[in-house]
Design an enzyme around this catalytic site. Sequence first.
Site, mmCIF file in Angstrom:
data_model
loop_
_atom_site.group_PDB
_atom_site.id
_atom_site.type_symbol
_atom_site.label_atom_id
_atom_site.label_comp_id
_atom_site.label_asym_id
_atom_site.label_seq_id
_atom_site.Cartn_x
_atom_site.Cartn_y
_atom_site.Cartn_z
ATOM 1 N N ASP A 147 -0.231 -3.968 -4.468
ATOM 2 C CA ASP A 147 -0.684 -5.230 -3.865
ATOM 3 C C ASP A 147 -0.673 -6.295 -4.959
ATOM 4 O OD1 ASP A 147 -1.608 -4.790 -1.026
ATOM 5 O OD2 ASP A 147 -2.818 -3.253 -1.996
ATOM 6 N N ARG A 155 -3.492 -6.637 -8.245
ATOM 7 C CA ARG A 155 -4.031 -5.459 -8.936
ATOM 8 C C ARG A 155 -3.818 -5.514 -10.443
ATOM 9 N NH1 ARG A 155 -7.112 -4.330 -4.683
ATOM 10 N NH2 ARG A 155 -5.922 -3.585 -2.877
ATOM 11 N N ARG A 216 -6.100 -15.591 1.311
ATOM 12 C CA ARG A 216 -4.916 -14.718 1.231
ATOM 13 C C ARG A 216 -3.834 -15.182 2.210
ATOM 14 N NH1 ARG A 216 -6.993 -8.864 2.351
ATOM 15 N NH2 ARG A 216 -4.856 -8.327 1.753
ATOM 16 N N LYS A 246 2.478 -8.503 6.145
ATOM 17 C CA LYS A 246 1.286 -7.844 6.671
ATOM 18 C C LYS A 246 0.325 -8.894 7.208
ATOM 19 C CE LYS A 246 -0.901 -7.597 2.081
ATOM 20 N NZ LYS A 246 -1.277 -6.712 0.964
ATOM 21 N N HIS A 247 -0.557 -8.565 8.151
ATOM 22 C CA HIS A 247 -0.911 -7.266 8.740
ATOM 23 C C HIS A 247 -0.578 -7.348 10.225
ATOM 24 C CE1 HIS A 247 -3.567 -8.040 5.261
ATOM 25 N NE2 HIS A 247 -3.517 -6.745 5.031
ATOM 26 N N HIS A 259 -12.008 -2.773 6.910
ATOM 27 C CA HIS A 259 -12.558 -1.826 5.945
ATOM 28 C C HIS A 259 -13.919 -1.311 6.421
ATOM 29 C CE1 HIS A 259 -9.687 -4.061 3.419
ATOM 30 N NE2 HIS A 259 -9.646 -3.002 2.651
ATOM 31 N N ASP A 332 -1.342 0.316 6.955
ATOM 32 C CA ASP A 332 -2.245 -0.069 5.883
ATOM 33 C C ASP A 332 -2.835 1.226 5.329
ATOM 34 O OD1 ASP A 332 -3.851 -1.540 4.176
ATOM 35 O OD2 ASP A 332 -4.588 -2.892 5.729
#
Length: 643
Positions: A147, A155, A216, A246-247, A259, A332
């Site tokens: 990512d 990351r 994002r 995505k998504h 999440h 995902d």
Amino acid sequence: MSASPVPAAARRLAALLICSLVLSLLTACGRGGPPDDAAPGGEPPGVGTEPGDRPDPTEPPPASAVPGWLAYLTLEEKLGQLFWVGLPGTELTEESRQLLAEGKVGGFIFFGRQGSDPEVLRRLTGELQAAAAARDRAAPGLVIAVDHEGGLVQRFGPPFTQWPGAMTLGAAGSAAYAEAMGRAMARELRAVGVNMNLAPVADVNNNPANPVIGTRSFGEEPGLVAEMAAALAAGMQEEGVSAVAKHFPGHGDTAVDSHLDLPVISHDRERLDRVELVPFRAAIDAGIDAIMAAHIVFPAVAQDGRPGSLSPDVLTGLLKEELGFAGVAMTDAMNGMAAITDYYGVDEGLVLAVQAGADVVMVTESFGGQQALYEHLLQAVQEGRIPESRIDDAAGRVLALKERRGLLPPLPGAAGAGGAHTAAGDGDPGAALGAPAHQALTEQIGVPAHQTLAEQIGAPAHQALAEQIGADALTLVRNAHLPLSLTPDEQIVVIGPAYARPLDGPEGVVTALGASIRDLHANTAEVALGWDPDPEAVARARSLAEGAAVVVYAVSDGHDAPAHRALMAELIAAGKPVIVVGLGMPYELTAVPEIETYVAAYGFRDANLKGIGPLLFGRAQARGRLPVAIPGHYPAGHGLSLP
């Protein structure tokens, strides 16, 4: 008396660096022109091309090696192409070595736990590719993904270029910036052996209460998101790194984080076509390699009530059949997502995802249990719950992606490789693992001879591009005080973000924001507050601000932080000029409407902060426009210029 301007030599150097990168990146596409006017480049490179090159349109495309590989691979190996996993650290584990030795894994996903040391990452990716190629049977190369969106989700930290997020690009409004950023991102990722970026985010962020997408996203306008996402993806793929939209079919209009729970988006199909699906259609038209499905329920599409990542109606019916997507559909993460773990479990979720049409399932954790999850999937195939034809289709899509990205060498003796269970030797391509094609496969992730790894990672031209994007995105939303004109004895107090990169620099400033202001006005002091500061920290900031002529108050999503809302309102009520800089979603005005001067920066990376000082003093013009509306105040597209 106004402060002295930025030295002309420094301005010329920055301009030269930026022009050098943008022109070199754009001319690799066969075009030039200023970033504000240029359109995204052409199609991603064709099969077998090197990054930045294009096939000769007068020559027929080379024959694909995919059919031969599908005939050669066993069922277990084909299933392995679908199964991508994470690692717990910077070394191969016994579990990962076993999966590689048995051909049961097709890719790896990197996270922050792999660190940011380019040499360590380069060694790790090389070891993974070498282990995949060391079997006694031929094996495709590995996809190694991360990512690396920029902004909130990146990351790899420094020394990698720290890119501004998607909303910064949306505010700058330049597709050419997006493409150039995608190219520069890809160059740094390729240098350490990463060949897939799990970006761009193609979600249309039109729900101010969205807890997980926010900056994002490129914005709330479907057309803007589509243009920017396609351009960023094109830039990455032109440099040989797969992009992932995505998504799917859209995570932008939810108030629930997948999440933590299972979100439901109840819009009708007409609305999905008009808003959420627009960027994904554009990404498909632009030739994007992969699309990641969301763990969200869309009742207008999924009659089975399952989240998109597990629904045949979404993955097969909508994405592949209706939209005609011929690339790789991937889930995902299946771990750590309550939308999966709390409702289905990881093991059954994997089966449902592949049944539904997922070509890749991502097991990012489950360390010590990855082999068992693979065996659970295999058992589902052997029992007929997943047809072998579904595995063939998924593996074929993954192999086609690998072929496009140089990870699938032709099988030596392909005409005789039709038997899936041919023994090693006797014409088996596995006997030729040292052949040039396999050497090229493991060496292609290396550093070009003319440039060291250190020279590629965080290159000055990349840093300059990031900072120019951040500066051009700055949006002057409301103005009562700018440009500033202060005498030397008048002090500016900056209340900066404690979550920004700490600065090792001049005494009295602690972030790139404070430094950008102090460069233009020496009498500047900065105090940093966290997002939820304790009363003692707030008291220190209040005390410092009491003696200031001007307060610059920078905070991310301050509308959701009670301590910040109260302190902003208190300082404004005291009658001194307070310039509020929003470092997240630009919603501080909704909580503190008495703010008189408001600048939206959309992030707290150095690239978002360094242009603020020049803007405050009129050394740079405000060019950004709101990519999202500020409810009750300003529409998307609003932005002022300095007088």
